[in-house]
Design an enzyme around this catalytic site. Structure first.
Site, mmCIF file in Angstrom:
data_model
loop_
_atom_site.group_PDB
_atom_site.id
_atom_site.type_symbol
_atom_site.label_atom_id
_atom_site.label_comp_id
_atom_site.label_asym_id
_atom_site.label_seq_id
_atom_site.Cartn_x
_atom_site.Cartn_y
_atom_site.Cartn_z
ATOM 1 N N ARG A 1 14.497 31.052 23.427
ATOM 2 C CA ARG A 1 13.580 30.421 22.465
ATOM 3 C C ARG A 1 13.522 28.909 22.657
ATOM 4 N NH1 ARG A 1 13.775 34.169 17.032
ATOM 5 N NH2 ARG A 1 15.055 35.814 17.911
ATOM 6 N N GLU B 1 6.457 43.675 21.197
ATOM 7 C CA GLU B 1 6.498 44.421 22.476
ATOM 8 C C GLU B 1 5.297 45.331 22.730
ATOM 9 O OE1 GLU B 1 9.089 44.187 20.339
ATOM 10 O OE2 GLU B 1 10.348 42.797 21.495
ATOM 11 N N THR C 1 11.009 36.048 28.390
ATOM 12 C CA THR C 1 11.035 37.202 27.488
ATOM 13 C C THR C 1 10.633 36.830 26.061
ATOM 14 O OG1 THR C 1 12.287 39.187 26.931
ATOM 15 C CG2 THR C 1 13.469 37.086 26.788
ATOM 16 N N ASP D 1 17.095 45.707 27.879
ATOM 17 C CA ASP D 1 15.681 45.402 28.170
ATOM 18 C C ASP D 1 15.356 44.248 29.127
ATOM 19 O OD1 ASP D 1 16.543 43.680 26.132
ATOM 20 O OD2 ASP D 1 15.037 44.278 24.675
ATOM 21 N N GLU E 1 19.781 33.778 22.786
ATOM 22 C CA GLU E 1 18.681 33.415 21.876
ATOM 23 C C GLU E 1 18.288 31.953 22.042
ATOM 24 O OE1 GLU E 1 16.894 35.419 20.141
ATOM 25 O OE2 GLU E 1 18.116 37.225 19.932
HETATM 26 C C1 DMJ Z 1 12.323 38.384 21.216
HETATM 27 O O1 DMJ Z 1 13.205 37.379 20.856
HETATM 28 C C2 DMJ Z 1 12.343 38.635 22.704
HETATM 29 O O2 DMJ Z 1 11.203 39.335 23.064
HETATM 30 C C3 DMJ Z 1 13.557 39.417 23.133
HETATM 31 O O3 DMJ Z 1 13.516 39.737 24.507
HETATM 32 C C4 DMJ Z 1 13.664 40.699 22.341
HETATM 33 N N1 DMJ Z 1 13.520 40.511 20.939
HETATM 34 C C5 DMJ Z 1 12.583 39.589 20.386
HETATM 35 C C6 DMJ Z 1 11.288 40.169 19.856
HETATM 36 O O4 DMJ Z 1 11.306 41.442 19.409
#
Ligand code: DMJ
Length: 477
Positions: A111, A374, A460, A240, A107
Site C-alpha cells: 500500500r 478481486e 497487488t 495468492d 501491507e
Molecule cells: C489488497 O490489499 C490486495 O489486493 C491484497 O493482495 C489482498 N487483499 C486486499 C484486497 O482484498
C-alpha cells in the site's frame, strides 16, 4: 511522457476527458469516498463511514495516512487534480516513518511503498521517490533472519521482527514474503542501491532449493530452518499474490526474467492438476489443498486468479494461450455466479462447492463483503484481453450493487451478510476500495490505451509500475 498517462496539467486547448456514463460514475464514487475521508478522517488510516470518524488498523502500526497514499494514483488517473494536490501536500508535510511502530511488512509494502512508487512514476514528483526509498530502507531489517526469508511483522524503530503468532510453527507467509518483488526491484532502480533487489532475489533462491509437495508451494515457510510449515496450499488468502508476482516480475522485466517465468508456469501446471476442479453444475473453481486433501471452497481473494491466468496466457508454453484465456474466463464466470447468487449481487468472502451448494457461502462467518476488488479486477483483465461485453455488464452490476448497498452518507461501507437484504454495515471504508476497486472499475470502462498492459504492471494493490521497456529500466542487466 509515459505512454497512456495523461500529462499532469492539461495542455492548452485540450478538453477535459469525457468518458461514457459508466466512466463518469466511477469518478463520482471516488469523489464521494475521498470527500468523506477528507471530512471525517483526514490524515488517519481509514474512514468509518457510519460513525464518521477515523479507523485505525494495527497493520500499519502508527504510520498514518494509508487512504491518502493508497489513493494517490487513482486520483491522478481520474484527473482529480485538486485532490491529488492536497494529497501530495499531506505527504510532504505529514507522512512520517520515524515512528515506534510494529507494522505488517507486506501491507506497508503493497500500500505505502507501492502507492508512493506509482505516484512518482505518474507525476514525476520527487517527494514520492524520496519517501518510497526512505520507507524501503526501514523495511530492510525484516530480512535479518537465518535464511533471509523476511519476518511478517517489523518494528521500524528497533528493527526487531517476528512472525504472526497464529502462523504454523513460527512460519512466514508465502503471500507476504512473496509479494515484495516488484516494489523492491523498483526501489533498487530508483535508489541505485542493489540491496533491495538482492533481498528479493534471495527469496527465490531459498524457494528453488526446496522440495515442493506435488509441485505446489505451501503457505508457510519457517525463516529460521528454511523448512515448510503445514502443507496448506491456497491461491486465495496466504498464497495468492506470490503467484501473481512471479508472472508480473517476468512481464515487468520486459520478459527477460526467465526464472520468474518458469516458476509461474510450473506453479500453474501444478495448480491445474491438483486444485482446479469443475462442479457438477459446470462451474470451474480453485479448491484449497490441505496435506493432500481438497477443501472445496474458494475465497473472494482467489477470484483475482481469473485475471492472472488471462494476463499470463500470451506467454503460456506448449501452445496453451487459448487454454489460459479460457481458464481466466471460467474463473470470471464462477466468481460472477458467486455475486449473482446473493440477494445483494455482491460476493461473499468465501463460497463452497460441497454439501449440495455451488458458489454459495454456507457459513455465517463467510458471508461478508468488505469492498474487495478481486472480482472486478478479473473483469477488467478479461475485458481488456477479450473485449467480450459481458465483462463490462458484470462490472456495471457491481457498481449498481455498491451504490445500492454500500454507499452511505459518510462514504462506502462493507456489508456483514450479502444474503440478507436488511443490510448491516461493518462501518469500514477500506483503503483498497479507493486504490483497487474504484480504479479497476474506472479502467474497465476506459479505453485500452490508458495504462496499457505493454507498458505497465499493477502491483497487488493496483498500483501501476512501469515495465523495463517504458522507463529505461536497466536493473539486472
Ligand atoms: C489488497 O490489499 C490486495 O489486493 C491484497 O493482495 C489482498 N487483499 C486486499 C484486497 O482484498
Amino acid at each position: 511522457m509515459t505512454p497512456g498517462i495523461p500529462s499532469p496539467a492539461l495542455p492548452p486547448g485540450r478538453k477535459e476527458q469525457r468518458g461514457p456514463r459508466q466512466h463518469r460514475s466511477c469518478c463520482c464514487m471516488m469523489k464521494h469516498a475521498w470527500d468523506n475521508y477528507k471530512r471525517y478522517a483526514w490524515g488517519l488510516n481509514e474512514l468509518k463511514p457510519i460513525s464518521k470518524q477515523g479507523h485505525s488498523s494495527n497493520l500499519f502500526g502508527n504510520i498514518q495516512g494509508a487512504t491518502i497514499v493508497d489513493a494517490l494514483d487513482t486520483l491522478y488517473i481520474m484527473e482529480m487534480k485538486e485532490e491529488f494536490k492536497e494529497a501530495k501536500e499531506w505527504v510532504e508535510k505529514n507522512l512520517d516513518f520515524n515512528v515506534n511502530a510494529e507494522i505488517s511488512v507486506f501491507e506497508v509494502n503493497i500500500r505505502f511503498v507501492g502507492g508512493l512508487l506509482s505516484a512518482y512514476y505518474l507525476s514525476g514528483e520527487e517527494i514520492f521517490r524520496k519517501k518510497a526509498v526512505e520507507l524501503g530502507e526501514k523495511l530492510l531489517p525484516a530480512f535479518n533472519t537465518p535464511t533471509g526469508i523476511p519476518w511478517a511483522l517489523l518494528n521500524i524503530k528497533s528493527g526487531i521482527g517476528r512472525n504472526w503468532p497464529w502462523a504454523s510453527g513460527g512460519s512466514s507467509i508465502l503471500a507476504e514474503f512473496g509479494t515484495l518483488h516488484l516494489e523492491f526491484i523498483h526501489l533498487s532502480h530508483l535508489s541505485g542501491n542493489p540491496l533491495f533487489a538482492e533481498k528479493v532475489m534471495n527469496i527465490r533462491k531459498v524457494l528453488n532449493r526446496l522440495d515442493k509437495p506435488e509441485g505446489l508451494y505451501p503457505n508457510y515457510l519457517n525463516p529460521s530452518s528454511g523448512q515448510w510449515g503445514q502443507h496448506h496450499v491456497s491461491i486465495g488468502g496466504l498464497g495468492d499474490s506470490f503467484y501473481e508476482y512471479l508472472l508480473k516480475a517476468w512481464l515487468m522485466s520486459g520478459k527477460t526474467d526467465e526464472e520468474g517465468r518458469k516458476m509461474y508456469y510450473d506453479a500453474v501446471q501444478a495448480i491445474e492438476t491438483h486444485l482446479i476442479r469443475k462442479s457438477s453444475g459446470g462451474l470451474t473453481y480453485i479448491a484449497e489443498w490441505k496435506g493432500g486433501l481438497l477443501e472445496h471452497k474458494m475465497g473472494h481473494l482467489t477470484c483475482f486468479a481469473g485475471g492472472m491466468f488471462a494476463l499470463g496466457a500470451d506467454g503460456a508454453p506448449n501452445d496453451k494461450t487459448g487454454h489460459h484465456i479460457e481458464l481466466g474466463a471460467e474463473i470470471a464466470r464462477t466468481c460472477h455466479e458467486s455475486y449473482d447468487r446473493t440477494s445483494m449481487k455482491l460476493g461473499p468472502e468465501a463460497f463452497r462447492f460441497d454439501g449440495g451448494v455451488e458458489a454459495i457461502a454456507t457459513r455465517q462467518n463467510e458471508k461478508y463483503y468488505i469492498l474487495r476488488p478481486e472480482v472486478i479486477e478479473t473483469y477488467m483483465y478479461m475485458w481488456r484481453l477479450t473485449h467480450d461485453p459481458k465483462y463490462r455488464q458484470w462490472g456495471w452490476e457491481a457498481v449498481e450493487a455498491l451504490e445500492k448497498y454500500c454507499r452511505v452518507d459518510g462514504g462506502y461501507s462493507g456489508i456483514r451478510d450479502v444474503y440478507n437484504n436488511h443490510q448491516s454495515h461493518d462501518d469500514v471504508q477500506q483503503s483498497f476500495f479507493l486504490s483497487e476497486t474504484l480504479k479497476y472499475l474506472y479502467l474497465l470502462f476506459s479505453e485500452d490505451d490508458l495504462l496499457p498492459f505493454e507498458h505497465w504492471v499493477f502491483n497487488t494493490e493496483a498500483h501501476p509500475l512501469p515495465g523495463r521497456q517504458s522507463c529505461a529500466f536497466t536493473l539486472g542487466d
